[in-house]
Design a protein around this motif. Sequence first.
Motif, PDB file in Angstrom:
ATOM      1  N   ALA A  75      63.661  31.529  36.928  1.00 23.73           N
ATOM      2  CA  ALA A  75      63.728  32.973  36.735  1.00 23.73           C
ATOM      3  C   ALA A  75      63.563  33.351  35.273  1.00 23.73           C
ATOM      4  CB  ALA A  75      65.066  33.494  37.266  1.00 23.73           C
ATOM      5  N   ALA A  76      63.882  32.433  34.362  1.00 23.69           N
ATOM      6  CA  ALA A  76      63.816  32.745  32.937  1.00 23.69           C
ATOM      7  C   ALA A  76      62.387  32.828  32.417  1.00 23.69           C
ATOM      8  CB  ALA A  76      64.575  31.689  32.140  1.00 23.69           C
ATOM      9  N   LEU A  77      61.409  32.364  33.201  1.00 24.25           N
ATOM     10  CA  LEU A  77      60.026  32.298  32.724  1.00 24.25           C
ATOM     11  C   LEU A  77      59.516  33.641  32.235  1.00 24.25           C
ATOM     12  CD1 LEU A  77      57.212  30.875  32.471  1.00 24.25           C
ATOM     13  CD2 LEU A  77      56.795  31.644  34.824  1.00 24.25           C
ATOM     14  N   PHE A  78      58.887  33.621  31.057  1.00 22.41           N
ATOM     15  CA  PHE A  78      58.118  34.760  30.558  1.00 22.41           C
ATOM     16  C   PHE A  78      56.687  34.243  30.444  1.00 22.41           C
ATOM     17  CE2 PHE A  78      58.032  38.880  28.377  1.00 22.41           C
ATOM     18  CZ  PHE A  78      56.796  38.818  27.747  1.00 22.41           C
ATOM     19  N   SER A  79      55.832  34.672  31.360  1.00 24.06           N
ATOM     20  CA  SER A  79      54.478  34.125  31.448  1.00 24.06           C
ATOM     21  C   SER A  79      53.529  34.926  30.562  1.00 24.06           C
ATOM     22  CB  SER A  79      53.994  34.159  32.902  1.00 24.06           C
ATOM     23  OG  SER A  79      54.163  35.467  33.445  1.00 24.06           O
ATOM     24  N   ALA A  80      52.878  34.215  29.662  1.00 22.81           N
ATOM     25  CA  ALA A  80      51.944  34.845  28.725  1.00 22.81           C
ATOM     26  C   ALA A  80      50.577  34.199  28.902  1.00 22.81           C
ATOM     27  CB  ALA A  80      52.437  34.679  27.285  1.00 22.81           C
ATOM     28  N   GLU A  81      49.614  34.977  29.316  1.00 20.95           N
ATOM     29  CA  GLU A  81      48.277  34.434  29.568  1.00 20.95           C
ATOM     30  C   GLU A  81      47.231  35.265  28.841  1.00 20.95           C
ATOM     31  OE1 GLU A  81      46.114  32.445  30.550  1.00 20.95           O
ATOM     32  OE2 GLU A  81      47.202  30.847  31.592  1.00 20.95           O
ATOM     33  N   LYS A  82      45.982  34.855  29.036  1.00 23.02           N
ATOM     34  CA  LYS A  82      44.915  35.522  28.312  1.00 23.02           C
ATOM     35  C   LYS A  82      43.722  35.742  29.243  1.00 23.02           C
ATOM     36  CE  LYS A  82      46.184  33.123  24.028  1.00 23.02           C
ATOM     37  NZ  LYS A  82      46.928  31.984  24.566  1.00 23.02           N
ATOM     38  N   VAL A  83      42.954  36.762  28.922  1.00 16.53           N
ATOM     39  CA  VAL A  83      41.660  36.944  29.560  1.00 16.53           C
ATOM     40  C   VAL A  83      40.616  36.525  28.529  1.00 16.53           C
ATOM     41  CG1 VAL A  83      41.585  39.409  28.903  1.00 16.53           C
ATOM     42  CG2 VAL A  83      40.104  38.548  30.737  1.00 16.53           C
ATOM     43  N   TRP A  84      39.716  35.637  28.974  1.00 15.44           N
ATOM     44  CA  TRP A  84      38.762  35.017  28.038  1.00 15.44           C
ATOM     45  C   TRP A  84      37.415  34.938  28.707  1.00 15.44           C
ATOM     46  CZ3 TRP A  84      36.682  29.714  27.973  1.00 15.44           C
ATOM     47  CH2 TRP A  84      36.024  29.405  26.787  1.00 15.44           C
ATOM     48  N   THR A  85      36.673  36.032  28.673  1.00 14.27           N
ATOM     49  CA  THR A  85      35.321  36.042  29.195  1.00 14.27           C
ATOM     50  C   THR A  85      34.550  37.175  28.530  1.00 14.27           C
ATOM     51  OG1 THR A  85      33.941  36.381  31.164  1.00 14.27           O
ATOM     52  CG2 THR A  85      36.103  37.420  31.202  1.00 14.27           C
ATOM     53  N   GLY A  86      33.294  36.896  28.220  1.00 11.78           N
ATOM     54  CA  GLY A  86      32.434  37.928  27.657  1.00 11.78           C
ATOM     55  C   GLY A  86      31.928  38.892  28.711  1.00 11.78           C
ATOM     56  N   ASP A  87      32.153  38.537  29.972  1.00 14.50           N
ATOM     57  CA  ASP A  87      31.717  39.383  31.083  1.00 14.50           C
ATOM     58  C   ASP A  87      32.829  40.384  31.390  1.00 14.50           C
ATOM     59  OD1 ASP A  87      31.369  38.745  34.660  1.00 14.50           O
ATOM     60  OD2 ASP A  87      30.823  40.494  33.453  1.00 14.50           O
ATOM     61  N   ALA A  88      32.604  41.621  31.009  1.00 15.28           N
ATOM     62  CA  ALA A  88      33.657  42.626  31.171  1.00 15.28           C
ATOM     63  C   ALA A  88      34.090  42.758  32.634  1.00 15.28           C
ATOM     64  CB  ALA A  88      33.166  43.970  30.638  1.00 15.28           C
ATOM     65  N   ALA A  89      33.102  42.693  33.538  1.00 12.20           N
ATOM     66  CA  ALA A  89      33.434  42.857  34.955  1.00 12.20           C
ATOM     67  C   ALA A  89      34.178  41.657  35.509  1.00 12.20           C
ATOM     68  CB  ALA A  89      32.149  43.091  35.755  1.00 12.20           C
ATOM     69  N   GLY A  90      34.058  40.532  34.836  1.00 12.57           N
ATOM     70  CA  GLY A  90      34.692  39.312  35.345  1.00 12.57           C
ATOM     71  C   GLY A  90      36.153  39.158  34.955  1.00 12.57           C
ATOM     72  N   GLY A  91      36.657  40.067  34.117  1.00  7.87           N
ATOM     73  CA  GLY A  91      38.038  39.952  33.658  1.00  7.87           C
ATOM     74  C   GLY A  91      39.052  39.924  34.789  1.00  7.87           C
ATOM     75  N   PRO A  92      39.031  40.925  35.687  1.00  8.23           N
ATOM     76  CA  PRO A  92      40.017  40.918  36.787  1.00  8.23           C
ATOM     77  C   PRO A  92      39.919  39.672  37.651  1.00  8.23           C
ATOM     78  CG  PRO A  92      39.011  43.080  36.578  1.00  8.23           C
ATOM     79  CD  PRO A  92      38.258  42.168  35.653  1.00  8.23           C
ATOM     80  N   ARG A  93      38.691  39.201  37.886  1.00 13.28           N
ATOM     81  CA  ARG A  93      38.526  38.001  38.711  1.00 13.28           C
ATOM     82  C   ARG A  93      39.148  36.802  38.020  1.00 13.28           C
ATOM     83  NH1 ARG A  93      33.532  38.901  39.580  1.00 13.28           N
ATOM     84  NH2 ARG A  93      32.732  37.641  37.877  1.00 13.28           N
ATOM     85  N   GLN A  94      38.950  36.714  36.712  1.00 16.17           N
ATOM     86  CA  GLN A  94      39.514  35.595  35.969  1.00 16.17           C
ATOM     87  C   GLN A  94      41.034  35.654  35.944  1.00 16.17           C
ATOM     88  OE1 GLN A  94      39.431  35.167  31.499  1.00 16.17           O
ATOM     89  NE2 GLN A  94      37.905  33.619  32.001  1.00 16.17           N
TER      90      GLN A  94
END
Lengths: 312, 234
Positions: A113-132
């Motif tokens: 429960a203590a987890l603080f999840s920090a991630e990134k979006v890394w794609t030059g394809d703007a439309a592909g961000g949500p999919r990634q």
Amino acid sequence: MNPPAPPPRRAALQALAAWACSAAAPAALAAQAAAGEAPLTRPIPSSGEQLPVIGLGSWITFNVGTDRAGRDASFEVVRAFFEEGGRLIDSSPMYGSSQPVIGEALARLRHPAALFSAEKVWTGDAAGGPRQIEATRRHWGVQRFDLMQVHNLLAWQQHLPMLLEMKAAGRLRYVGITTSEGRRHAEIERVMREAPIDFVQLSYNLLDREAEQRLLPLAAERRIAVIVNRPFREGALLRALARRPLPGWAAEIGCSHWAQVALKFAVSHPAVTCAIPATSQVAHLRQNMAAARGPMPDAALRRRMAEAVAAL
Amino acid sequence: MSEWWSTWLSYRPGDFLMFAPRTYWRLFELVNTAWWPAPLAAWAAGAAALWAHTRRRAAAPPAWAGRAALAVLALAWACTGSLFLWQRFAPIHWVAGWWAGLFGAAALMLLALALRRGAWVPESARGRLRVARALGLAALLMPLLAPAAGRPWAQAELFGIAPDPTALLTLAVLLVLRPQALWARWSMRGVWTLAIAWCLQSAATLATMEAWEAAVPALGAAAALWALGSRRSR
């Protein structure tokens, strides 16, 4: 009825032990005292939520592919991280197999429960961000991420509005941007001034202090949390210092390893929220987490630390 | 624009290294362990293929031996591409996935050279034979690099499942083949290009890892290019 008086030999041994403890090195005493403490936390300015000042990075260290031994070792590091009171784990699609390795460790720990999840979006394809982002979420096995960051400003003009929409819809909690190694600070500054971001991630350590000039004061002014990456310059700083003895002031702040010196320097800056050292070894993980305990250097000692390391 | 250039110029080769050296060397241990003793058999087949094309001879080797050797090379590239690059390396280095496809393409070109009669004849120039033998020997001795570098034998790089010795031994064999048809010339050039490119990128990767083993694929590629250039200059 009073307990019987200890025999003379036992009393002498007790006195000897008491003298030995009082004569122990200050660092050891500080470390002993600190061992039972919860880690120091800092608030995320936009919400007040508290985060331990030492998090966990995953660049290179968790990219072990299908190697079972490597994955088990990564699991042990993550388990020790939570045992030590850690919360924030940071990763990216750029980090190879780090994401599924983290996901496997979290699943084996039944998603602390203590987890603080920090991630990134890394794609030059703007439309592909949500999919990634969705693919990343499946790797982690979380319902939603706490923090999603635009990695190294890649297509930030497209991704940042998308992330802010996701936050408004409750699909993530915080939005941020990242850079590293002093790159594109001018652009980062522009985003910090113009966009309602919650976090900025940048490189800051005993040698790389450019962020002190503008970005850290700006983060404090704009109430943006700061995550510090490369606190050890990817190990190069520690390798350079490894054969040097610790200066006397290290004991004043409870440091018994150079890694703790480097981390305490980074997280003691008033604008820094947390640092994210990466490691593949449990022993190093525990050393790193110990930097979140005990006394922190004040401004004068921070100056001395930076000058001393620069001179070395 | 100047900031864009300064940003990209600030990147060092190490910034593109996504994995730790110990993780990289473990890949060879994992693939050798998973398929043992097949890697040993592959190495022996490579040695036989090299011998078939570079042995001392008064007359040309029988055609079937040369074609069988090329079939061995084709199988080696296919196995290396699938078992090592795709299954082991690609999960930690996305570029390896692309290389797995290119190794598959090289396997097909080598198979065509093996199956079509009259596609090539042996090259008899002594200088090229010498370089071919040296390259082939280097490829066959590459397993010794692991213990020489203080790594376990299980991490040895073997022809037929590891890309560096597979590329080097292939360059050795191609050096002593002379194409007899346009399609064969282009197929050989295709395999040449892929083998040289792999050696150069492997050398760059190993150099970034600060591994002295980088010298092997680098020197191998240089020797092969020199030998190829010396033929064309005649």
